[in-house]
Structure formats: structure tokens, C-alpha cells
Write an enzyme that holds these catalytic residues in place. Structure first.
Site, PDB file in Angstrom:
ATOM      1  N   VAL A   1       0.859  -1.175   0.000  1.00 32.17           N
ATOM      2  CA  VAL A   1       0.000   0.000   0.000  1.00 32.17           C
ATOM      3  C   VAL A   1       0.893   1.222   0.000  1.00 32.17           C
ATOM      4  O   VAL A   1       1.916   1.265   0.682  1.00 32.17           O
ATOM      5  CB  VAL A   1      -0.956   0.021   1.222  1.00 32.17           C
ATOM      6  CG1 VAL A   1      -0.192   0.167   2.522  1.00 32.17           C
ATOM      7  CG2 VAL A   1      -1.988   1.137   1.095  1.00 32.17           C
ATOM      8  N   SER A   2       0.550   2.209  -0.824  1.00 34.78           N
ATOM      9  CA  SER A   2       1.313   3.458  -0.837  1.00 34.78           C
ATOM     10  C   SER A   2       0.740   4.390   0.228  1.00 34.78           C
ATOM     11  O   SER A   2      -0.393   4.228   0.692  1.00 34.78           O
ATOM     12  CB  SER A   2       1.235   4.124  -2.216  1.00 34.78           C
ATOM     13  OG  SER A   2      -0.087   4.589  -2.461  1.00 34.78           O
ATOM     14  N   THR A   3       1.531   5.371   0.604  1.00 38.67           N
ATOM     15  CA  THR A   3       1.093   6.342   1.617  1.00 38.67           C
ATOM     16  C   THR A   3      -0.167   7.064   1.160  1.00 38.67           C
ATOM     17  O   THR A   3      -1.105   7.275   1.925  1.00 38.67           O
ATOM     18  CB  THR A   3       2.209   7.361   1.891  1.00 38.67           C
ATOM     19  OG1 THR A   3       3.396   6.653   2.248  1.00 38.67           O
ATOM     20  CG2 THR A   3       1.823   8.305   3.012  1.00 38.67           C
TER      21      THR A   3
END
Length: 555
Positions: free
Chosen positions: A17-19
Site C-alpha cells: 500500500v502506498s502512503t
């Protein structure tokens, strides 16, 4: 007749998951893991390991250490299925997705997506996978286009995007209820002095190197505190920000093309920030820049094999080709070829000195040293012993750092759980709870990323000792290719195999640091003029010996 027993399913779970995704869409690493664990439990699948990339974009495989670790484990046959929550967790562009799934298939590893269930082994399944990959890439490209549209709109209204250059700073402007909604650009007086000197000196006829050298001698530095260089001076002179303009979209597709993607028509608008340089001085400088744009290329006699490999004994910077012409007593000129410090040539005498070393002597020494080591087994055995000792020492501090990070992650997880408990019994107000949780999650993302990097590095640095025969065969092959290959191949070989060459204060070679890995061996085979077929007999012997290893040593 008995049916063959079905091979048990050993699963590798991969989540990412990206920020931005976590902030905007509420995607959660824990939620993905819980879902996939339950799926494995329901279908009696054994989980080999969980590979977690936290806070990392899926636009490429770069910096995704957990993904790289998983792919290496797949090649070693440690599991036979990869499970993800959604296909776009694995990759957000079709090229990477197909490359990864093809590699998994090559090693008999199945690929399963919890959300999009289809058989990738069939023709229709492969087609569906390609379509889903294309949809994921379209989704990402749409997001990128929307972001670019918003940034373009800001630029057209005179607002800056990103970092401001030397001479300026950004100041946050409070919005509603004390929240920071925007920022304004202000001048930094002590930096304005530097910018003004650069423009005025160039307008007075000084060159880039002369300006950089003078600024460095006067004790000035760039915004990041580094010494000025020719490129740094050019960037300042070409930046319309200093005359009150906003420039946006100077380069297109930066991540793929870098400076080759220069946009001939970037957005240039009047900015809201105050100018530092007058229109008159700016126009004068740009006129001079155009006049000096066409520079004759220097021609160097001879072929330089070791540019950027030799290191300066004073500053440690790379050394580059240099030609010096001396006039003889009879009036004729003689050209001498050297390697000289690139920092001196680029930034001037304040930063370093020339520290030149003769080209012929340096190149002859490298070849001679390899032959000496091959001719004297006792030297090579000492080299191999040093390699194995270094490998053993290297692993310990990395493992200690990994243990420290793992312990800190456990502390933060416990701390986060306590905050949840306090919030549930109304001991924390919502705003304070949210702030504390954001701080903890940010630190956890940073620590998990570092943990993945260290784990991958430890796995990549095989602790198994290297054999004397492996190193001897590699050096012998290196020596043979240097003797038999044309210049371009020899130069490529030098840069592939030699990590760096250090020289002494006496301007003679001190030591040569070399680096061999599986890709290096493949390069040897491709360049070997004696090979009678694609891989040659060397391939079968050396690939097994080098499997999973990287050999670094100095001679």
C-alpha cells in the site's frame, strides 16, 4: 491405478500500500493480511511467508525490497503459489505485471488474486490478466493526469510547485481553523547575495567554472550546503523564477526519460513571488547564454579505459580524462594524457586539486596486477581468505540493526494498541487520538521499509564462503577478455567488473576493488570470443558456484 497425490499448496502472501492510497482510500496493510490469511485457512493452504511493502508506490519495482525478496524465493522453489489481495498490489503497469507473472510461471509458481479470480494458466485467464493490468495502468495514469492538471492550474495562476530555488523559502499560510492550506514564497536575504553575484559575474564575462570556483573560495554553498559546480551555476542562470516567473513541466516523463524528456514548450507565467533579478540583467544573461551555447568538443588522443573508476586520493571523487599540451624547445607541441580529479575540473581548486596520474601507467598497472595475482596462488588465496572474512563481519552489524528495528516496531505496535484502548474508553479526544495515530503509523512505515531493505540485503549477501577456484576462474576469464576484446568491449568490461581504483598520494595505483555477480558471469560468456555456443562450458560450471552470491574483493 492410484492417482498421483496433489502437491500441497505453499503460499507466499504479498501485500502493498502506498502512503497516498492509505490516506485517500483507507487501504490497510492489516486488512489485506487478515483477508488473505482467512482465505488460506479456508482452503487449507500453508503460508510460507508474508512479504509486505509499506508506503511504496506500485508504479515500478524499484525500492520494493519485499517484492524482490519474494521473487528470489520463488526462483529458489520455496513456495508454489503467490497470493495478493488485488492484481494492482503486484504492479500498476502492464509491462511489470506480465514480466512478474511470466517469471513466476517459469518457476512453476501459480499466481492468485483474491478479488479477481481466474485461472492464469488458460488462454482466457491470461487475456483477463492482461486486461486487468491495463485497467490498473489506466487508473494510475488517470490519477497522474489529474495531479498534473491541478499542478498546471497552480502554475498558470502564478503559484509555485515543489521546492523553491536558492534565494527563496516557503512560509505556510494558516487556513480555516488553524489548518495549513497553502503557502507563500519569501526572499532569503543572505541567499539573495549569492544569486546576485552569479548573475552579475556572468554578465561581466566570467565563465561557469570561474564563478563556481570563486563562490567556493568565498565560502558560499548551495541550498543543501554543497559546493557550487558548473551545472549548479547553469541551473541558476537558466531559472526564470529569479525574474518573477513560474516555470512548470520543464521535463516530461521524468521517471523514464530524465533530462532527455525536455519539454520544448513548458508553462511559463508571471508568478506571485517577488523577483530577485531585474528584467534588464536577466535578458543580458540569456543573450550571453545563447552566444556561448555552441561549444567545440574536446578531442582526446588515445582511448581511456578507466574514466570514473579511478578515485582521487584527496577528495575521493572520480577521475576523468585530461589532455595537457606542452611546448618543446624546438617549438613543437607534445600531448600528454592523464586522469585528473573531476571535482577539480568541475568545481575548481577550492574543492580539490588535479592530482593527475598518467593514463598509460594506470591502465598498464591494472592489467599487470591481475596477471600477478593469477601467477602467484598464495596472493590469490590471501585475497579469497579476505573475501570470506569480510562476508562474515558484514552480516553481524546488519543483523543487529535489523533486530533493533524489529524491537522498535513491536514497541510502536504495542503503543498503538494502548491508544486504541484509551480512545475506546473515552480517555482520548478524537483529534489527539488521530494525531498520535498518524505519527505512529508514519514511523512504522519508515521502519518497515528499512526492515525490508535490510532483510533483502542480508539475503542477497550470501554468508557461504567463496571457493578459491571460483575467484581464480573469474580472474582468468577477465584477463583473457582484456587481451582479446576490442576497445569498446574492454571498457564495458572494466566498468562492469571494477568497482573503483584508489591511488596513493604518490599518484600511483594503491588497490583495485572488483565485483563479480551472476550478471557479470553472463557478460563474460557473451563477450567470450572462444565460446562456440550461446553459453559455453563456463556457464554450467560457474552458475552453480555463483548462485545467489556476489563476490567483492580488492587486489
Amino acid at each position: 491405478m492410484l492417482e498421483p497425490l496433489e502437491k500441497p499448496s505453499i503460499v507466499a502472501i504479498y501485500v502493498r500500500v502506498s502512503t497516498e492510497e492509505q490516506a485517500l482510500h483507507g487501504y490497510s496493510i492489516d486488512a489485506q493480511l487478515d483477508t488473505l490469511r482467512e482465505y488460506c485457512k479456508l482452503y487449507n493452504k500453508e503460508i510460507y511467508d508474508e512479504y509486505v511493502d509499506r508506503g511504496i508506490s506500485g508504479k515500478s519495482t524499484e525500492k520494493r525490497y519485499e517484492l524482490q525478496r519474494m521473487l528470489k524465493d520463488a526462483q529458489m522453489g520455496l513456495f508454489n503459489e503467490v497470493l495478493v489481495w488485488k492484481i494492482n498490489r503486484l504492479a500498476r503497469n502492464t509491462y511489470d505485471l506480465l514480466g512478474i507473472t511470466q517469471m513466476l510461471s517459469k518457476h512453476s509458481v501459480a499466481f492468485t488474486s483474491f478479488s479477481e479470480r481466474f485461472d492464469t494458466g488458460s488462454a482466457m485467464g491470461k487475456f483477463a490478466l492482461q486486461m486487468m493490468g491495463a485497467v490498473g495502468e489506466l487508473e494510475r495514469n488517470t490519477i497522474v493526469d489529474n495531479v498534473k492538471m491541478g499542478l498546471s492550474k497552480r502554475a498558470k495562476t502564478g503559484k509555485h510547485n515543489g521546492k523553491v530555488p536558492l534565494g527563496y523559502k516557503t512560509v505556510e499560510v494558516p487556513g480555516e481553523r488553524g489548518r495549513n492550506r497553502d503557502s507563500r514564497v519569501e526572499i532569503v536575504p543572505e541567499e539573495v547575495v549569492i544569486v546576485t553575484k552569479i548573475f552579475e559575474r556572468f554578465a561581466a564575462g566570467q565563465g561557469f567554472k570561474s564563478i563556481a570556483n570563486q563562490l567556493n573560495h568565498e565560502g558560499y554553498g548551495t541550498k543543501s550546503g554543497n559546493a557550487f559546480s558548473i551545472c549548479g551555476v547553469k541551473e541558476i542562470l537558466d531559472n526564470p523564477f529569479y525574474v518573477g516567473k513560474i516555470r512548470y513541466n520543464r521535463f516530461e516523463q521524468w521517471s523514464e526519460k530524465r533530462r532527455k524528456g525536455r519539454n520544448p514548450k513548458p508553462i511559463i507565467e508571471n508568478g506571485l513571488h517577488p523577483p530577485i533579478i531585474s528584467e534588464e540583467l536577466w535578458n543580458k544573461v540569456q543573450y550571453l547564454r545563447q552566444k556561448k551555447a555552441v561549444v567545440s568538443l574536446k578531442r582526446f588522443d588515445g582511448e581511456f579505459l578507466l574514466t570514473w573508476l579511478i578515485r582521487c586520493p584527496k577528495c575521493g571523487g572520480p577521475m576523468v580524462a585530461n589532455r595537457i599540451q606542452n611546448r618543446q624547445k624546438d617549438g613543437s607541441k607534445i600531448t600528454r594524457l592523464y586522469y585528473s580529479c573531476s571535482n577539480f575540473r568541475n568545481k575548481g581548486s577550492k574543492v580539490c586539486s588535479a592530482n593527475s596520474i598518467r593514463k598509460q601507467e594506470a591502465e598498464q598497472y591494472v592489467v599487470k596486477r591481475v596477471k600477478e595475482v593469477l601467477a602467484q596462488p598464495q596472493i590469490l588465496k590471501a585475497v579469497v581468505s579476505n573475501i570470506n572474512e569480510r562476508k562474515a563481519k558484514r552480516t553481524k552489524p546488519l543483523q543487529q540493526e535489523l533486530d533493533s528495528i524489529t524491537a522498535r516496531i513491536a514497541q510502536l505496535e504495542e503503543k498503538r494498541q494502548r491508544y486504541f484502548e484509551l480512545y475506546e474508553i473515552d480517555q482520548l479526544d478524537r483529534e489527539l487520538f488521530s494525531k498520535r495515530l498518524d505519527d505512529i503509523n508514519a514511523e512504522l512505515d519508515r521502519l518497515h521499509a528499512k526492515k525490508s531493505e535490510l532483510t533483502f540485503e542480508l539475503q542477497d549477501d550470501n554468508p557461504e564462503p567463496v571457493s578459491y577456484e571460483v575467484v581464480r576462474t573469474l580472474l582468468k576469464k577477465f584477463d583473457e577478455l582484456l587481451d582479446s576484446s576490442p576497445f569498446e568491449q574492454r571498457k564495458t568490461l572494466m566498468h562492469l567488473v571494477i568497482k573503483k581504483i584508489t591511488i596513493k598520494d604518490t599518484r600511483t595505483v594503491d588497490k583495485i576493488e572488483m565485483n563479480f555477480d551472476e550478471n557479470t558471469v553472463q557478460h563474460f560468456l557473451a563477450a567470450d570470443p572462444s565460446a562456440t555456443h550461446a553459453e559455453g562450458s563456463f556457464a554450467l560450471r560457474m552458475r552453480r558456484a555463483l548462485a545467489g552470491q556476489k563476490i567483492w574483493f580488492a587486489i
